[in-house]
Write an enzyme that holds these catalytic residues in place. Structure first.
Site, PDB file in Angstrom:
ATOM      1  CG  ASP A  26      11.010  34.521  57.281  1.00 15.05           C
ATOM      2  OD1 ASP A  26      11.580  34.155  56.237  1.00 15.05           O
ATOM      3  OD2 ASP A  26      10.379  33.730  58.022  1.00 15.05           O
ATOM      4  NE  ARG A  30       7.080  32.192  53.801  1.00 17.01           N
ATOM      5  CZ  ARG A  30       7.057  32.413  55.096  1.00 17.01           C
ATOM      6  NH1 ARG A  30       5.922  32.272  55.767  1.00 17.01           N
ATOM      7  NH2 ARG A  30       8.142  32.784  55.731  1.00 17.01           N
ATOM      8  CD1 TRP A  31       6.019  40.217  48.590  1.00 18.02           C
ATOM      9  CD2 TRP A  31       7.501  39.874  46.940  1.00 18.02           C
ATOM     10  NE1 TRP A  31       5.972  41.306  47.752  1.00 18.02           N
ATOM     11  CE2 TRP A  31       6.878  41.121  46.732  1.00 18.02           C
ATOM     12  CE3 TRP A  31       8.470  39.447  46.030  1.00 18.02           C
ATOM     13  CZ2 TRP A  31       7.187  41.952  45.653  1.00 18.02           C
ATOM     14  CZ3 TRP A  31       8.770  40.261  44.950  1.00 18.02           C
ATOM     15  CH2 TRP A  31       8.134  41.492  44.770  1.00 18.02           C
ATOM     16  NE  ARG A  39      13.722  30.337  48.220  1.00 18.32           N
ATOM     17  CZ  ARG A  39      12.977  30.468  49.311  1.00 18.32           C
ATOM     18  NH1 ARG A  39      11.698  30.160  49.289  1.00 18.32           N
ATOM     19  NH2 ARG A  39      13.514  30.886  50.434  1.00 18.32           N
ATOM     20  CG  HIS A  43      16.433  36.310  48.409  1.00 19.51           C
ATOM     21  ND1 HIS A  43      15.856  36.155  49.647  1.00 19.51           N
ATOM     22  CD2 HIS A  43      16.678  35.045  47.964  1.00 19.51           C
ATOM     23  CE1 HIS A  43      15.756  34.865  49.947  1.00 19.51           C
ATOM     24  NE2 HIS A  43      16.240  34.168  48.930  1.00 19.51           N
ATOM     25  CB  THR A  72      24.630  29.660  61.787  1.00 20.76           C
ATOM     26  OG1 THR A  72      23.538  29.571  62.717  1.00 20.76           O
ATOM     27  CG2 THR A  72      25.628  30.683  62.292  1.00 20.76           C
ATOM     28  CD  GLU A  73      20.753  27.765  62.410  1.00 20.74           C
ATOM     29  OE1 GLU A  73      20.379  28.959  62.382  1.00 20.74           O
ATOM     30  OE2 GLU A  73      21.616  27.348  63.203  1.00 20.74           O
ATOM     31  CD1 TRP A  75      26.017  28.733  56.881  1.00 22.97           C
ATOM     32  CD2 TRP A  75      26.644  29.213  54.781  1.00 22.97           C
ATOM     33  NE1 TRP A  75      26.832  29.859  56.920  1.00 22.97           N
ATOM     34  CE2 TRP A  75      27.228  30.163  55.635  1.00 22.97           C
ATOM     35  CE3 TRP A  75      26.891  29.310  53.406  1.00 22.97           C
ATOM     36  CZ2 TRP A  75      28.037  31.204  55.184  1.00 22.97           C
ATOM     37  CZ3 TRP A  75      27.702  30.345  52.948  1.00 22.97           C
ATOM     38  CH2 TRP A  75      28.267  31.279  53.830  1.00 22.97           C
ATOM     39  NE  ARG A  77      17.057  29.760  53.329  1.00 24.23           N
ATOM     40  CZ  ARG A  77      16.148  30.707  53.334  1.00 24.23           C
ATOM     41  NH1 ARG A  77      15.997  31.488  52.284  1.00 24.23           N
ATOM     42  NH2 ARG A  77      15.386  30.904  54.387  1.00 24.23           N
ATOM     43  CG  LEU A 138      19.735  53.534  62.342  1.00 22.90           C
ATOM     44  CD1 LEU A 138      18.890  53.186  63.564  1.00 22.90           C
ATOM     45  CD2 LEU A 138      18.922  53.300  61.071  1.00 22.90           C
ATOM     46  CD  GLU A 214       7.157  43.923  75.789  1.00 20.34           C
ATOM     47  OE1 GLU A 214       6.179  43.280  75.351  1.00 20.34           O
ATOM     48  OE2 GLU A 214       7.480  43.946  76.991  1.00 20.34           O
TER      49      GLU A 214
HETATM   50  C1  IPE Z   1      15.321  33.512  59.570  1.00 20.80           C
HETATM   51  O1  IPE Z   1      14.499  33.119  58.538  1.00 20.80           O
HETATM   52  C2  IPE Z   1      16.644  33.986  59.026  1.00 20.80           C
HETATM   53  C3  IPE Z   1      16.610  35.232  58.282  1.00 20.80           C
HETATM   54  C4  IPE Z   1      15.573  35.980  58.045  1.00 20.80           C
HETATM   55  C5  IPE Z   1      17.890  35.663  57.786  1.00 20.80           C
HETATM   56  P1  IPE Z   1      14.423  31.623  58.031  1.00 20.80           P
HETATM   57  O2  IPE Z   1      13.465  31.616  56.901  1.00 20.80           O
HETATM   58  O3  IPE Z   1      15.774  31.094  57.766  1.00 20.80           O
HETATM   59  O4  IPE Z   1      13.831  30.886  59.312  1.00 20.80           O
HETATM   60  P2  IPE Z   1      12.980  29.539  59.424  1.00 20.80           P
HETATM   61  O5  IPE Z   1      13.709  28.469  58.663  1.00 20.80           O
HETATM   62  O6  IPE Z   1      11.634  29.823  58.854  1.00 20.80           O
HETATM   63  O7  IPE Z   1      12.891  29.289  60.902  1.00 20.80           O
HETATM   64  C1  IPE Z   2      14.194  35.641  54.286  1.00 22.93           C
HETATM   65  O1  IPE Z   2      13.273  35.168  53.364  1.00 22.93           O
HETATM   66  C2  IPE Z   2      15.552  35.854  53.682  1.00 22.93           C
HETATM   67  C3  IPE Z   2      16.586  34.934  54.177  1.00 22.93           C
HETATM   68  C4  IPE Z   2      16.417  33.989  55.067  1.00 22.93           C
HETATM   69  C5  IPE Z   2      17.905  35.108  53.624  1.00 22.93           C
HETATM   70  P1  IPE Z   2      13.120  33.627  53.058  1.00 22.93           P
HETATM   71  O2  IPE Z   2      14.022  33.267  51.934  1.00 22.93           O
HETATM   72  O3  IPE Z   2      13.292  32.824  54.291  1.00 22.93           O
HETATM   73  O4  IPE Z   2      11.612  33.573  52.571  1.00 22.93           O
HETATM   74  P2  IPE Z   2      10.554  32.438  52.881  1.00 22.93           P
HETATM   75  O5  IPE Z   2      10.524  32.252  54.372  1.00 22.93           O
HETATM   76  O6  IPE Z   2      11.030  31.211  52.180  1.00 22.93           O
HETATM   77  O7  IPE Z   2       9.283  32.973  52.342  1.00 22.93           O
HETATM   78 MG    MG Z   3      12.018  32.188  55.718  1.00 23.15          MG
END
Ligand code: IPE
Ligand code: IPE
Ligand code: MG
Length: 248
Positions: A26, A30-31, A39, A43, A72-73, A75, A77, A138, A214
């Site tokens: 995650d 933001r990076w 964005r 990625h 699954t969530e 989508w 975006r 691995l 953990e």
């Molecule tokens: C979790 O990150 C899913 C992945 C890293 C693939 P999200 O960015 O979707 O999670 P929330 O919305 O901050 O909980």
């Molecule tokens: C994780 O980075 C990648 C996916 C969820 C696909 P994010 O896209 O969630 O990055 P932030 O959380 O918006 O910084």
């Molecule tokens: Mg995120």
């Protein structure tokens, strides 16, 4: 490797290595934002980071690495971000995974409902899994269109069918049998779950499997994640007292 650990003042005991590490990758967005980039750039760097960490995990002898790549969530975006992620996935399979297959003993496994992904992506997944299924390095488990609740519902449906068809007796349903219906039927539960980016939540990842895992959280954003973070997480993990509900 030993030099590296000494330099970073990290102490790792070989006998206490976790066998399975799960990572919620995650912080890509933001990076990118911090750098004034779209964005999608986040990625892209995140995908490069995945390749680097996979190779390193293999090098240090880890058995299983599960990474959360698309939930699954996710989508929800904007359409162009989802499309960008899917294209990146195609590219990742065509270049990085191809390379890993050629050069390493890494095994690829995908968990999640891949039937909702485009056909050509499904084909890439099935091909990579098929070509690496007998490899003994691995095992990289990639969670794609994965949701912990969806996985449990899917398991319940298949189990209910087997009960209805008389294949399973309801009295025989226990944790061990239920596990056989999960995407992770052939994988041990994670010992350690790493979530970078400062969020302290599970976001629907491996709900069944993390009952005694953990957790290790860090503010570092995934594209900035380094080998030393992985090693630090392992070092911290080795100091934990895993009681599994018992006493020592
Ligand atoms: C979790 O990150 C899913 C992945 C890293 C693939 P999200 O960015 O979707 O999670 P929330 O919305 O901050 O909980
Ligand atoms: C994780 O980075 C990648 C996916 C969820 C696909 P994010 O896209 O969630 O990055 P932030 O959380 O918006 O910084
Ligand atoms: Mg995120």
């Amino acid at each position: 490797m030993l030099e590296f650990l000494k330099r970073k003042k990290i102490k790792i005991e070989k006998e206490k290595m976790p066998q399975h590490i799960a990572i919620i990758m995650d912080g890509n967005g933001r990076w990118a934002k911090k750098r004034g980039l779209p964005r999608s750039a986040g990625h892209r760097f995140g995908a490069q980071k995945l390749k680097e960490i996979v190779l390193f995990a293999d090098e240090i002898g880890l058995k299983y690495l599960t990474v959360y790549a698309f939930s699954t969530e996710n989508w929800k975006r904007p359409k162009d971000e989802v499309e960008n992620l899917m294209n990146l996935l195609r590219e990742f399979f065509d270049t990085e995974i191809e390379n890993l297959i050629k050069k390493t003993q890494i095994r690829i496994k995908v968990i999640g409902d891949i039937s909702k992904l485009d056909k050509d992506i499904q084909e890439r997944i099935i091909s990579a899994e098929g070509r690496t299924k007998d490899k003994r390095g691995l095992c990289v488990v990639i969670a794609l269109n994965y949701g912990g609740r969806q996985e449990i519902i899917n398991a319940v449906k298949n189990l209910a069918l087997d009960i209805k068809n008389g294949k399973i007796d309801i009295e025989d349903v226990d944790e061990e049998l239920f596990k056989k219906y999960l995407y992770t039927y052939d994988i041990p539960d994670p010992d350690l779950l790493i979530r970078p980016s400062g969020e302290m939540r599970v976001s629907n990842f491996l709900l069944w499997q993390i009952s005694y895992t953990e957790f290790w959280f860090s503010n570092v954003l995934w594209p900035d994640f380094k080998k030393e973070h992985l090693l630090k997480a392992i070092e911290d993990y080795q100091k934990r007292d895993r009681r599994f509900g018992g006493v020592k």
